[in-house]
Design a protein around this motif. Sequence first.
Motif, PDB file in Angstrom:
ATOM      1  N   ALA A 256       0.847  -1.143   0.123  1.00 14.30           N
ATOM      2  CA  ALA A 256       0.000  -0.154  -0.058  1.00 14.30           C
ATOM      3  C   ALA A 256       1.017   1.312  -0.041  1.00 14.30           C
ATOM      4  N   LEU A 257       0.357   2.264  -0.734  1.00 13.53           N
ATOM      5  CA  LEU A 257       1.152   3.567  -0.866  1.00 13.53           C
ATOM      6  C   LEU A 257       0.072   4.805  -0.583  1.00 13.53           C
ATOM      7  N   ILE A 258       0.443   5.485   0.439  1.00 10.62           N
ATOM      8  CA  ILE A 258      -0.587   6.788   0.494  1.00 10.62           C
ATOM      9  C   ILE A 258       0.315   7.708   0.125  1.00 10.62           C
ATOM     10  N   ILE A 259      -0.267   8.722  -0.559  1.00  9.65           N
ATOM     11  CA  ILE A 259       0.537   9.929  -1.016  1.00  9.65           C
ATOM     12  C   ILE A 259      -0.505  11.150  -0.044  1.00  9.65           C
ATOM     13  N   ALA A 260       0.334  12.079   0.591  1.00  9.43           N
ATOM     14  CA  ALA A 260      -0.314  13.179   1.158  1.00  9.43           C
ATOM     15  C   ALA A 260       0.458  14.434   0.747  1.00  9.43           C
ATOM     16  N   PRO A 261      -0.220  15.625   0.648  1.00  7.63           N
ATOM     17  CA  PRO A 261       0.414  16.969   0.094  1.00  7.63           C
ATOM     18  C   PRO A 261       1.617  17.490   1.213  1.00  7.63           C
ATOM     19  N   THR A 262       1.534  17.463   2.301  1.00  9.79           N
ATOM     20  CA  THR A 262       2.264  17.970   3.410  1.00  9.79           C
ATOM     21  C   THR A 262       2.976  17.083   4.297  1.00  9.79           C
ATOM     22  N   ARG A 263       4.017  17.594   4.722  1.00  4.90           N
ATOM     23  CA  ARG A 263       4.928  16.626   5.716  1.00  4.90           C
ATOM     24  C   ARG A 263       3.781  16.149   7.053  1.00  4.90           C
ATOM     25  N   GLU A 264       3.332  17.367   7.587  1.00  7.72           N
ATOM     26  CA  GLU A 264       2.449  17.113   8.836  1.00  7.72           C
ATOM     27  C   GLU A 264       1.193  16.282   8.550  1.00  7.72           C
ATOM     28  N   LEU A 265       0.632  16.252   7.430  1.00 10.02           N
ATOM     29  CA  LEU A 265      -0.400  15.287   7.097  1.00 10.02           C
ATOM     30  C   LEU A 265       0.062  13.880   6.883  1.00 10.02           C
ATOM     31  N   ALA A 266       1.198  13.807   6.187  1.00 11.99           N
ATOM     32  CA  ALA A 266       1.831  12.291   6.006  1.00 11.99           C
ATOM     33  C   ALA A 266       2.079  11.670   7.450  1.00 11.99           C
ATOM     34  N   LEU A 267       2.707  12.409   8.339  1.00 14.92           N
ATOM     35  CA  LEU A 267       2.930  12.223   9.717  1.00 14.92           C
ATOM     36  C   LEU A 267       1.971  11.883  10.529  1.00 14.92           C
ATOM     37  N   GLN A 268       0.716  12.608  10.423  1.00 13.92           N
ATOM     38  CA  GLN A 268      -0.415  12.261  11.034  1.00 13.92           C
ATOM     39  C   GLN A 268      -1.129  10.937  10.526  1.00 13.92           C
ATOM     40  N   VAL A 269      -0.921  10.817   9.352  1.00 19.97           N
ATOM     41  CA  VAL A 269      -1.429   9.335   8.619  1.00 19.97           C
ATOM     42  C   VAL A 269      -0.760   8.164   9.107  1.00 19.97           C
ATOM     43  N   SER A 270       0.482   8.407   9.236  1.00 16.24           N
ATOM     44  CA  SER A 270       1.353   7.213   9.666  1.00 16.24           C
ATOM     45  C   SER A 270       0.984   6.967  11.160  1.00 16.24           C
ATOM     46  N   ARG A 271       0.856   8.001  11.885  1.00 15.55           N
ATOM     47  CA  ARG A 271       0.604   7.577  13.319  1.00 15.55           C
ATOM     48  C   ARG A 271      -0.909   7.063  13.490  1.00 15.55           C
ATOM     49  N   GLU A 272      -1.856   7.349  12.712  1.00 15.65           N
ATOM     50  CA  GLU A 272      -3.085   6.693  12.775  1.00 15.65           C
ATOM     51  C   GLU A 272      -3.060   5.322  12.300  1.00 15.65           C
ATOM     52  N   LEU A 273      -2.308   4.955  11.202  1.00 14.59           N
ATOM     53  CA  LEU A 273      -2.089   3.865  10.594  1.00 14.59           C
ATOM     54  C   LEU A 273      -1.422   2.853  11.573  1.00 14.59           C
ATOM     55  N   MET A 274      -0.423   3.462  12.396  1.00 14.78           N
ATOM     56  CA  MET A 274       0.352   2.587  13.163  1.00 14.78           C
ATOM     57  C   MET A 274      -0.447   2.012  14.385  1.00 14.78           C
ATOM     58  N   TRP A 275      -1.453   2.540  14.927  1.00 12.81           N
ATOM     59  CA  TRP A 275      -2.052   2.236  16.021  1.00 12.81           C
ATOM     60  C   TRP A 275      -3.157   1.271  15.646  1.00 12.81           C
ATOM     61  N   LEU A 276      -3.570   1.417  13.993  1.00 12.68           N
ATOM     62  CA  LEU A 276      -4.626   0.505  13.714  1.00 12.68           C
ATOM     63  C   LEU A 276      -4.157  -0.618  13.004  1.00 12.68           C
ATOM     64  N   TYR A 277      -2.934  -0.742  12.835  1.00 17.52           N
ATOM     65  CA  TYR A 277      -2.227  -2.135  12.405  1.00 17.52           C
ATOM     66  C   TYR A 277      -1.225  -2.527  13.388  1.00 17.52           C
ATOM     67  N   ALA A 278      -1.211  -2.101  14.598  1.00 21.66           N
ATOM     68  CA  ALA A 278      -0.163  -2.466  15.491  1.00 21.66           C
ATOM     69  C   ALA A 278      -0.324  -3.891  15.869  1.00 21.66           C
ATOM     70  N   LYS A 279      -1.628  -4.322  16.185  1.00 15.29           N
ATOM     71  CA  LYS A 279      -1.573  -5.859  16.389  1.00 15.29           C
ATOM     72  C   LYS A 279      -1.188  -6.517  15.413  1.00 15.29           C
ATOM     73  N   ALA A 280      -1.339  -6.226  14.200  1.00 14.75           N
ATOM     74  CA  ALA A 280      -1.185  -7.093  12.966  1.00 14.75           C
ATOM     75  C   ALA A 280       0.331  -6.986  12.744  1.00 14.75           C
ATOM     76  N   GLY A 281       1.104  -6.258  13.255  1.00 14.90           N
ATOM     77  CA  GLY A 281       2.622  -6.198  13.130  1.00 14.90           C
ATOM     78  C   GLY A 281       2.931  -5.950  11.759  1.00 14.90           C
ATOM     79  N   VAL A 282       2.080  -4.866  11.057  1.00 13.39           N
ATOM     80  CA  VAL A 282       2.473  -4.235   9.680  1.00 13.39           C
ATOM     81  C   VAL A 282       3.732  -3.164  10.013  1.00 13.39           C
ATOM     82  N   ARG A 283       4.533  -3.337   9.116  1.00 10.65           N
ATOM     83  CA  ARG A 283       5.615  -2.138   9.165  1.00 10.65           C
ATOM     84  C   ARG A 283       5.342  -1.185   8.261  1.00 10.65           C
ATOM     85  N   ILE A 284       5.344  -0.006   8.874  1.00 10.99           N
ATOM     86  CA  ILE A 284       5.319   1.379   8.177  1.00 10.99           C
ATOM     87  C   ILE A 284       6.382   2.076   7.774  1.00 10.99           C
TER      88      ILE A 284
END
Length: 614
Positions: free
Chosen positions: A75-103
Motif C-alpha cells: 500500500a502507498l499513501i500520498i499526502a500533500p504535506t509533511r504534517e499530514l503524512a506524519l499524521q497518517v502514519s501515526r493513525e495507521l500505526m495504532w490501527l495495524y499495530a496488533k497485525a505487526g504491519v511495518r510502516i
Amino acid sequence: MTFENLPPLLDEALTARGYTALTPVQSAVMTAEAEGRDLVVSAQTGSGKTVAFGLAMAPQILDGGLVSLAREPAALIIAPTRELALQVSRELMWLYAKAGVRIATCVGGMDASKERRTLNQGAQIVVGTPGRLRDHLERGALDLSALKVAILDEADEMLDMGFREELEEILNATPEGRRTLLFSATMPKPIVSLAKRYQQDALRISTVGEDRGHGDISYQVVTVAPPDIENAVVNLLRLHEAETAILFCATRENVRRLHASLTERGFNVVALSGEHSQSERNQALQALRDRRARVCVATDVAARGIDLPNLSLVVHVELPRDAEGLQHRSGRTGRAGRKGTAVLIVPYQRRKRVESMLRGAKIEADWIKVPTAADIRAKDHERLLETLLTPVEVEDEDRALGAKLLETMSAEDIAAALVRVHRAKMPQAEDMLDDGTRERPRDDHRAGFDDSVWFKLNVGRRNNADPKWILPLLCRRGGVTKNDIGAIRIAANETHVGIAAAAVAKFAKAIAQPGHDEDNDVEIVQANGPPREAARENKRMGRDGGRDGGRDGGRPQRAQLGVNPRGDGPRGDGPPRGGPRGGSNRDGVRPFRNDGPPPSKHGVRHKAKGNRPR
C-alpha cells in the motif's frame, strides 16, 4: 464492541481506541459494493478519512488476517504535506499495530538515507509526500512493482500545490491491476480528470453534509477597522480561553510578527510556517499537545494534517484564498464529534467578499461585534466563579494555611487577593478603536491628545525612520507607554511626535538623559508647536524631485491609531497618498492586510510600471 466485516485484529484496535461506531465515511468504504473497487471519496475534513482508507485497504495488506511477508510495499499513501503524512502514519500505526504491519514514512525535511534503509528492510505500507517519494523512486530505493493499492489523500490540495507531474510519475510506476483510492474534502474538475485516467469503474462516495457537515463547527464573523485586527485577535483569545487555538495568517512575515506580539503580551504561543524545519514543527506541535503552549500562529501549511484533540478555536486573522481554504483551515477544529469555533476577522471593506465566500461554502455564520474589554471581564468573572465553586479535595495542610490566613485577614480580603492573583496570570484585553460596523467620522481624533505637546527627532525618512522602531525608542528613552504617544509624523529629515500633556514633564526629564548605546545618536527635543514646517519641507522636496519626492512628498507619514481613513483631516493628518489606509496600530506596526502587495519600507504601496492613471 464487535464491528462487522472487519479483520479481528483491526476490530480489537478500534475497540481499544474507544470506537463505539464507525463514522459515515468509514462505514461507506466497508460496504459490499465498495469491496475491491477503485473509490473516489468526498468527505468533510475531520470525518475520519484516515481510518476509513486504513480499513478499506485491509484486504490488500492482510493475508487471511495476518500481515503479508512480502518485502515490497503493498500500500502507498500520498499526502500533500509533511504534517499530514506524519499524521497518517501515526493513525495507521495504532490501527495495524496488533497485525505487526511495518510502516515507512518518507517526507521532505527528514533524513533521506534513514528512509532508504527502512525501505530496504521491507515495509508493507509506505506513507509520503510526492517530492520525496519520487526521489526514492528515481534512486531505486522505492519498488512499487508489487503494489496492490495506491491512496491519494487530499488529492485536490496536491494538484493545487503543483504536484501533478510527481503524482503521474509515481502512479505510472505502479501495476495496472492495483486499486486506486482518491480521498478529498472537495472534488474539483482536475480531480475528476485524474480519476478517469488512473481508475477503472470507480465508485463515487460522498458523505459531505451527512451527520456532520459543518454541524460541529460554529462559524462567527467579526468586522473591524483595519488597525484593530491585532487587538481583535487578543480579545478573541481572551474571550474564549480555548485549551488550544490556531491563528491563520497569509504570510510567514505576519506569522513572525503576530507570534512576537502575542508572546510579548503574555500568551503561551508557538509559530508554524514553511520557514520552520521539521524538527521545529514537531516541537511546536508537541508543545501544544503537552499544554505547554495554547496558541499556534500558522500559515496555511498547518491547514492540513494537524490533529490536536483539544483544538476548539480557529481564528482566520487573514482571510483564506477561497471557500475550500476556509473549510480546510476551519476543519482543524470540530473533529471526531467535538465542538469547535471558527472566527473570521474581516476588515469592513472586505465584507462583501466574505459574504460571497460563505455562500460558496454553504456556511451559515453569525456576524457579531468584536469582544470588548468589558465583555472579557464579565466572562472572566463567570470562569473564576465556576472554578472556585467546583468541589475539590482539600488536604489538612491547606486547611491549616487557610486558618492562619483568616487570623490576619478577613474572608473578603482573602477572596479579593485570590481574584487578583487569578487576573494577574491573564493577558490584558485591548480597547478597540472601532467595531467595524461603519467607517470612522471625518472629524474623529484620538481622545486625550487635544493639548498634546510636540517633540522632534533628528531622523526622518532619509534615515529609514519607521514607527516600528521609533515607538519602542520613545517608550524606552522617555519612560512612557505607548498610550502616552499620539501622532508620529515622519518627514524627510526629521520626525515629530505628539506626547500627551499628562506625560510631558516625565518625558522631558527622561530624554534629557543620555541615550543607550544603540540609540544615543538620536536627539529628541521639544518642538515649537505642530510640525507645519516639516510638512512644508517635505512638499518642497516633492516639487524639487528629491529622494522623497513624487505624489507623496507633500504629506508626512502618520502612525497614530485611528487615523481618518480618508486622510482628509487637518493638514498633515492621514497617511500619504498612495499609502495604506487606516495608518498603523498603537505599536507602530502596520496592520494586517488581506489585499494588495506589501508596503515598501516607507509604507507606500507602489504601483507597477505602466499602470499609472492617464
